[in-house]
Design a protein around this motif. Structure first.
Motif, PDB file in Angstrom:
ATOM      1  N   TYR A  90       0.839  -1.210   0.000  1.00  0.00           N
ATOM      2  CA  TYR A  90       0.000   0.000   0.000  1.00  0.00           C
ATOM      3  C   TYR A  90       0.868   1.253   0.000  1.00  0.00           C
ATOM      4  CZ  TYR A  90      -4.657  -1.984   0.369  1.00  0.00           C
ATOM      5  OH  TYR A  90      -5.840  -2.603   0.082  1.00  0.00           O
ATOM      6  N   HIS A  91       1.938   1.216   0.792  1.00  0.00           N
ATOM      7  CA  HIS A  91       2.840   2.362   0.875  1.00  0.00           C
ATOM      8  C   HIS A  91       3.400   2.701  -0.519  1.00  0.00           C
ATOM      9  CE1 HIS A  91       6.058   4.728   3.068  1.00  0.00           C
ATOM     10  NE2 HIS A  91       6.624   4.568   1.890  1.00  0.00           N
ATOM     11  N   GLU A  92       3.899   1.686  -1.208  1.00  0.00           N
ATOM     12  CA  GLU A  92       4.508   1.952  -2.516  1.00  0.00           C
ATOM     13  C   GLU A  92       3.455   2.381  -3.544  1.00  0.00           C
ATOM     14  OE1 GLU A  92       7.589   2.338  -2.810  1.00  0.00           O
ATOM     15  OE2 GLU A  92       8.034   1.518  -0.827  1.00  0.00           O
ATOM     16  N   VAL A  93       2.313   1.695  -3.547  1.00  0.00           N
ATOM     17  CA  VAL A  93       1.258   2.100  -4.477  1.00  0.00           C
ATOM     18  C   VAL A  93       0.824   3.534  -4.173  1.00  0.00           C
ATOM     19  CG1 VAL A  93      -1.120   1.659  -5.195  1.00  0.00           C
ATOM     20  CG2 VAL A  93       0.476  -0.245  -4.982  1.00  0.00           C
ATOM     21  N   GLY A  94       0.859   3.902  -2.883  1.00  0.00           N
ATOM     22  CA  GLY A  94       0.538   5.283  -2.503  1.00  0.00           C
ATOM     23  C   GLY A  94       1.454   6.280  -3.212  1.00  0.00           C
ATOM     24  N   HIS A  95       2.782   6.017  -3.152  1.00  0.00           N
ATOM     25  CA  HIS A  95       3.721   6.886  -3.869  1.00  0.00           C
ATOM     26  C   HIS A  95       3.366   6.942  -5.357  1.00  0.00           C
ATOM     27  CE1 HIS A  95       6.617   7.599  -0.698  1.00  0.00           C
ATOM     28  NE2 HIS A  95       6.928   6.318  -0.546  1.00  0.00           N
ATOM     29  N   ALA A  96       3.138   5.750  -5.917  1.00  0.00           N
ATOM     30  CA  ALA A  96       2.980   5.654  -7.374  1.00  0.00           C
ATOM     31  C   ALA A  96       1.687   6.325  -7.832  1.00  0.00           C
ATOM     32  CB  ALA A  96       3.006   4.186  -7.799  1.00  0.00           C
ATOM     33  N   ASN A 153      12.401   7.856   5.923  1.00  0.00           N
ATOM     34  CA  ASN A 153      13.254   8.434   4.902  1.00  0.00           C
ATOM     35  C   ASN A 153      12.491   9.433   4.032  1.00  0.00           C
ATOM     36  OD1 ASN A 153      15.625   8.755   3.601  1.00  0.00           O
ATOM     37  ND2 ASN A 153      15.407   6.927   2.314  1.00  0.00           N
ATOM     38  N   ASP A 154      11.239   9.062   3.696  1.00  0.00           N
ATOM     39  CA  ASP A 154      10.384   9.960   2.899  1.00  0.00           C
ATOM     40  C   ASP A 154      10.226  11.304   3.608  1.00  0.00           C
ATOM     41  OD1 ASP A 154       9.963   7.837   1.186  1.00  0.00           O
ATOM     42  OD2 ASP A 154       8.068   7.248   2.122  1.00  0.00           O
ATOM     43  N   LEU A 155       9.954  11.232   4.910  1.00  0.00           N
ATOM     44  CA  LEU A 155       9.674  12.461   5.647  1.00  0.00           C
ATOM     45  C   LEU A 155      10.904  13.358   5.709  1.00  0.00           C
ATOM     46  CD1 LEU A 155       7.423  11.122   8.550  1.00  0.00           C
ATOM     47  CD2 LEU A 155       6.804  11.917   6.260  1.00  0.00           C
TER      48      LEU A 155
HETATM   49 ZN    ZN Z   1       8.166   5.613   0.930  1.00  0.00          ZN
END
Ligand code: ZN
Ligand code: ADP
Ligand code: MG
Length: 627
Positions: free
Chosen positions: A432-438, A510-512
């Motif tokens: 879900y996290h990665e699909v969120g970015h994408a 890391n994103d933050l």
């Molecule tokens: Zn991320």
């Protein structure tokens, strides 16, 4: 392999030892042979006594103080006179009287002197050779850095520069730095045809400073100049000047210039000149005397030769700002040539250079590789192609395909591939996290398009979303930065909307960090907030021992809190935007997550197609082909 004196001496020592023993044996043997003269056949003492009894002995010569005798006796069988050697017992006092009684001719001979001399020499030769060997070893090792002799004669220590008579590098081997090459072309002409310049009274520059980040080809360029001009190339690294002992650096500079003058015209290349050329008299805890002496010597040497002597000094650094101003004034390093990380065209031509000796399959598009690798330096690209070649060999393929290139890029950028997670709750959350970015990256027009989404871990990351940087990273607009911030927050937004506040994970750390960095720069460096077009912080805020001490940002506490408030506003706005996208697109997100868990990796085109079945996907800017 180069065989040095040191190796020869080292290896010859054991040989000497073995040789000594053989020699000693040989000498001992000779000594006896000489003493016993010509008699080869030996006779036992008992037999000798028998012969004596039987009156067959005609004469006896005693040697070695009575321990050996050469006996002339008549043989039992054929009645011929023989000379035989007899070893006598040490205590045979009655022998003499018996010889007398029997009226036998006997004589005693002193030990031969030559034998003693040779024996003595034999004994001495080993220590002598050992001493000579050690002397050589010692002399040699004193030139080796850190060798045991270093402390004894540091004053006249030899410079640790290297000299290449022919570098074999040409300008053709350096790509993507055309401006630098053009400027340096002139230096080649200075070296080849100095008359052309001196005839009209021009002073040939002495020093050229190459400025640029590591791996951009500064060393390569310097070598190419030497190669094109066909002159020797002397090189030394700035850090090698600065040594433990006072005076070593200065004497190295002297040695280097002396050697260079003997070989003029030539190039002297000083790598990492900032190690020695830092601003004098600055820094915490006082200056570094040794470094300053070295620098002074360098400045003196540079003044010491005429501009037309045919020596051109090229120095490289990535920190021109910390260099002593005396180094940069006219007559020294007065020419600065910037060697920057290559742009997309540059990367393409560097890839062309380095793929010359690689076997590429036909489908490979170097342009696509260049597009995928913004920020890569020449060294990175060379490394990339090499990694791909290694992968190809490991997979036992005939030629490098795009698959290996992609894997190599992933590996260079994100680290080694790990083993995929087992299916389970945490894998679902990462999906879900990665699909969120994408999703955010796909739905925002200003965002770079998704290249692929994957759950295969790499380096520190458990899953990764790759974007294709659309254009060169030159100028970035405010809306592009905002889109990037939203995209980077997409992962956390998905975790929160799907799993709830209590379930969000550390995966977004890391994103933050990136998000905060980007938002802060918008406010403090690019004037993209309601604080107005002010630059409140400089690019580099690291504390260096040199000049940078002064470059701390200077603004009031009030401004500081306004900066914080602005940063927060930007991030909150983007986070809200990302969360809203998660809520609006829940159906397609669920479907994409299922697919991602099943396939581990979704390609960007497939991803966009699926999203397009549910909602409007904005058209992104097309690539401009590289001409
Ligand atoms: Zn991320
Ligand atoms: P620097 O001295 O700037 O740190 P180098 O000259 O040592 O970089 O580059 C290291 C290697 O990377 C080179 O030997 C070369 O193979 C490759 N490389 C770097 N820049 C280029 C370039 N512009 N063109 C071709 N190859 C390059
Ligand atoms: Mg270098």
């Amino acid at each position: 392999m180069k065989i040095s004196w040191r190796t020869i001496v080292l290896w010859s020592l054991p040989a000497l030892v073995i040789g000594f023993f053989i020699w000693q044996g040989a000498f001992a043997q000779t000594a006896v042979n000489m003493g016993s003269n010509t008699a080869r056949t030996r006779m036992s003492y008992g037999r000798f006594l028998d012969y004596l009894q039987a009156d067959r002995v005609t004469s006896v010569d005693l040697y070695d103080g009575g321990r050996t005798a050469i006996v002339e006796a008549v043989d039992e069988l054929n009645n011929q006179v023989e000379r035989l050697r007899v070893d006598l017992p040490v205590n045979s006092p009655d022998l003499i009287s018996r010889l007398r009684e029997a009226n036998i001719n006997f004589d005693s001979h002193p030990p031969r002197n030559e034998g003693a001399v040779w024996g003595l020499l034999g004994n001495l030769i080993f220590p002598i050779l050992l001493i000579v060997g050690l002397f050589f070893l010692f002399r040699r090792s004193s030139n080796v850095p850190g060798g045991p002799g270093q402390a004894m004669n540091f004053g006249k220590s030899k410079a640790r520069f290297s000299m290449e008579a022919k570098t074999g590098v040409l300008f053709d081997d350096v790509a993507g730095v055309d401006e630098a090459k053009e400027e340096l072309q002139e230096v080649v002409t200075f070296l080849k045809k100095p008359e052309r310049f001196t005839a009209v009274g021009a002073r040939i520059p002495k020093g050229v400073l190459l400025v640029g980040p590591p791996g951009t080809g500064k060393t390569l360029l310097a070598k190419a100049i030497a190669g094109e001009a066909g002159v020797p190339f002397f090189s030394i690294s700035g850090s090698e000047f600065v040594e433990m002992f006072v005076g070593v650096g200065a004497s190295r500079v002297r040695d280097l210039f002396k050697k260079a003058k003997e070989n003029a015209p030539c190039i002297i290349f000083i790598d990492e000149i900032d190690a020695v050329g830092r601003q004098r008299g600055a820094g915490i805890g006082g200056g570094n005397d040794e470094r300053e002496q070295t620098l002074n010597q360098l400045l003196t040497e540079m003044d010491g030769f005429e501009g037309n002597s045919g020596i051109i000094i090229i120095a490289a650094t990535n920190r021109p700002d910390v260099l002593d101003s005396a180094l940069l004034r006219p007559g020294r390093f007065d020419r600065q040539v910037t060697v920057d990380a290559p742009d997309i065209k540059g990367r393409l031509s560097i890839l062309n250079v380095h793929s010359r000796d690689k076997k590429l399959s036909n489908e490979i598009s170097l342009e696509a590789i260049a597009r995928r690798t913004p920020g890569f330096t020449g060294a990175d690209l060379a490394n990339l192609l090499n990694e791909a070649a290694i992968l190809t060999a490991r997979r036992r393929k005939e030629a490098i395909t795009m698959l290996e290139i992609d894997d190599a890029v992933d590996r260079v950028v994100a680290g080694m591939e790990g083993t995929p997670l087992m299916d389970g709750k945490s894998k679902r959350l990462i999906a879900y996290h990665e699909v969120g970015h994408a999703i955010v990256g796909t739905l925002l027009k200003e965002h770079d398009p998704v290249q692929k989404v994957t759950l295969v871990p790499r380096g520190q990351a458990r899953g990764l979303t790759w974007f294709m940087p659309n254009e060169e990273q030159g100028l970035i607009s405010r809306s592009q930065i905002l889109a990037r911030i939203s995209g980077a927050l997409g992962g956390r937004a998905a975790e929160k909307v799907i799993f709830g506040d209590a379930e969000v994970t550390t995966g977004a750390g890391n994103d933050l960090q990136q998000v905060t960095g980007m938002a802060r720069q918008m406010v403090t460096r690019y004037g993209m907030s309601n604080l107005g077009p002010l630059s409140l912080e400089t690019g580099q805020s690291e504390v260096f021992l040199g000049r940078d001490m002064m470059t701390r940002s200077e603004y009031s506490d009030e401004i500081a809190s306004r900066i914080d408030a602005q940063v927060r506003t930007i991030v909150e706005h983007c986070y809200e935007e990302a969360c809203q996208m998660m809520r609006d697109n829940r159906v397609v997100i669920d479907r994409l997550v299922d697919l991602l868990i099943e396939k581990e990796t979704i390609d960007g085109d497939e991803f966009r197609q699926i999203v397009a079945e549910y909602t409007q996907v904005p058209e992104k800017e097309r690539y401009v082909p590289i001409v």
